[in-house]
Design an enzyme around this catalytic site. Structure first.
Site, PDB file in Angstrom:
ATOM      1  CD  GLU A 122      -2.907   1.462   0.742  1.00  0.00           C
ATOM      2  OE1 GLU A 122      -2.947   0.957  -0.380  1.00  0.00           O
ATOM      3  OE2 GLU A 122      -3.826   2.138   1.231  1.00  0.00           O
ATOM      4  CB  THR A 154      -4.191   8.084  -2.672  1.00  0.00           C
ATOM      5  OG1 THR A 154      -5.271   7.177  -2.898  1.00  0.00           O
ATOM      6  CG2 THR A 154      -4.124   8.384  -1.194  1.00  0.00           C
TER       7      THR A 154
HETATM    8  N1  HSE Z   1      -7.155   8.001   4.451  1.00  0.00           N
HETATM    9  C1  HSE Z   1      -6.649   8.025   3.113  1.00  0.00           C
HETATM   10  C2  HSE Z   1      -6.914   9.372   2.493  1.00  0.00           C
HETATM   11  C3  HSE Z   1      -7.326   6.947   2.308  1.00  0.00           C
HETATM   12  O1  HSE Z   1      -8.033   9.859   2.594  1.00  0.00           O
HETATM   13  O2  HSE Z   1      -5.996   9.952   1.914  1.00  0.00           O
HETATM   14  C4  HSE Z   1      -6.755   6.785   0.931  1.00  0.00           C
HETATM   15  O3  HSE Z   1      -5.581   6.039   0.948  1.00  0.00           O
END
Ligand code: HSE
Length: 313
Positions: free
Chosen positions: A132, A184
């Site tokens: 990840e 992301t």
């Molecule tokens: N918590 C993370 C974000 C989830 O919102 O960036 C995506 O990897």
């Protein structure tokens, strides 16, 4: 007898639950990615094929999330053997449904099963996070629910910091994924480096309210608290087409609330019955249709089980 192949499924996940940025996540029943690992004498990881990614993902095992997770799992097992991976992507990429986590977790689980499951699920957290981290950063709010299932509170990156929260009855999720990619890394780059104290207090209050509502199974308060995000949603809203209009449409059609799923652009409406979830999903898709934005809708719920081995031969 030595196994020759193993196949594992890992589900889509929704991180954040609105206000719980990087600390809350849940596993969905479907869709999910499937990874097949075959034993080979050549050490290390090879990626034989990736199906369903439209050629977008790297086949380089040192850069691919599943390849990295598989290599870390082999290292933890301590074997000199290698694996050949076939990855079936059923999750849309960069959509806020935990696509990179699902591939990483499915690879770790498949490789472990191939060697007779010497590692526990808890031990698979670290290799999954290695995968990840290559795409989304080292946070476990997708990986933990993906691996363990259910609704998880994540206060660190080792298994001792993952708590299973109660799963509220009668929670149905209407998801709509517009056809825009929100990687992301991009969605994290727009976040503010600091926040005012007053904002911190309000945000903390909503997180506490959310966790309390989860324990009481109070869906309406859960949805209210999730929508209370003062920090992440305001910074990312411009990346999500029609976010506020979709929230209004979801409420008008009976949803209790709507939040961005993970880093987006998938939006998730919380509903207390399946008929409402289907109605909300249709209304959101029709609105995207009207705006000439292709979208995919899904109605699903929280899966109590996370990744699983499908077969070992
Ligand atoms: N918590 C993370 C974000 C989830 O919102 O960036 C995506 O990897």
């Amino acid at each position: 007898m030595m196994n020759t192949s193993a196949e594992a499924f890992a589900p889509a996940t929704m991180a954040n639950l609105g206000v719980g940025f990087d600390i809350l996540g849940l596993a969905l029943h479907e869709p999910g990615d499937i990874v097949r690992a075959e034993m080979c004498d050549q050490p290390g990881v090879q990626i034989v094929d990736i199906e369903g990614d439209g050629g977008q993902l790297t086949r380089d095992p040192q850069k691919n999330t599943a390849g990295i997770a598989a290599a870390s799992t082999l290292e933890l097992i301590g074997t000199s053997k290698g694996v050949r991976l076939t990855i079936r992507k059923n999750l849309p990429l960069a959509s806020g449904l935990g696509s990179s986590s699902a591939s990483a977790v499915a690879a770790a689980v498949a490789v472990n099963a191939l060697f007779g499951s010497p590692l526990s699920d808890k031990q698979l957290l670290s290799p999954s996070l290695d995968g990840e981290a290559a795409v989304s950063g080292r946070h476990a709010d997708n990986v933990a629910p993906c691996l363990f299932g259910g609704l998880t509170l994540v206060t660190g990156i080792d298994a001792d910091h993952i708590r299973a929260l109660p799963i509220p009855d009668s929670l149905y999720l209407a998801l709509v994924t517009p056809d825009v990619a929100v990687p992301t890394a991009m969605a994290r780059a727009v976040l503010p480096p600091t926040i005012p104290l007053k904002t911190m207090v309000l945000q903390t209050a909503y997180v506490a309210q959310l966790v309390d509502a989860i324990y009481r199974g109070d869906l309406a308060t859960m949805a209210h608290a999730m929508e209370g995000d003062q920090v992440i949603e305001p910074a990312r809203a411009h990346l999500m087409p029609l976010l506020f209009e979709m929230r209004q449409i979801s409420h008008e059609n009976g949803a209790l609330g709507l939040v961005i799923s993970g880093a987006g652009p998938t939006l998730c409406a919380l509903c207390n019955n399946i008929e409402t979830a289907e109605k909300v999903a249709l209304a959101m898709r029709l609105r995207y249709d009207a705006a000439d934005i292709p979208s995919v809708t899904r109605c699903t719920g929280i899966s109590t089980t996370g990744a699983r081995v499908l077969q070992v031969t």
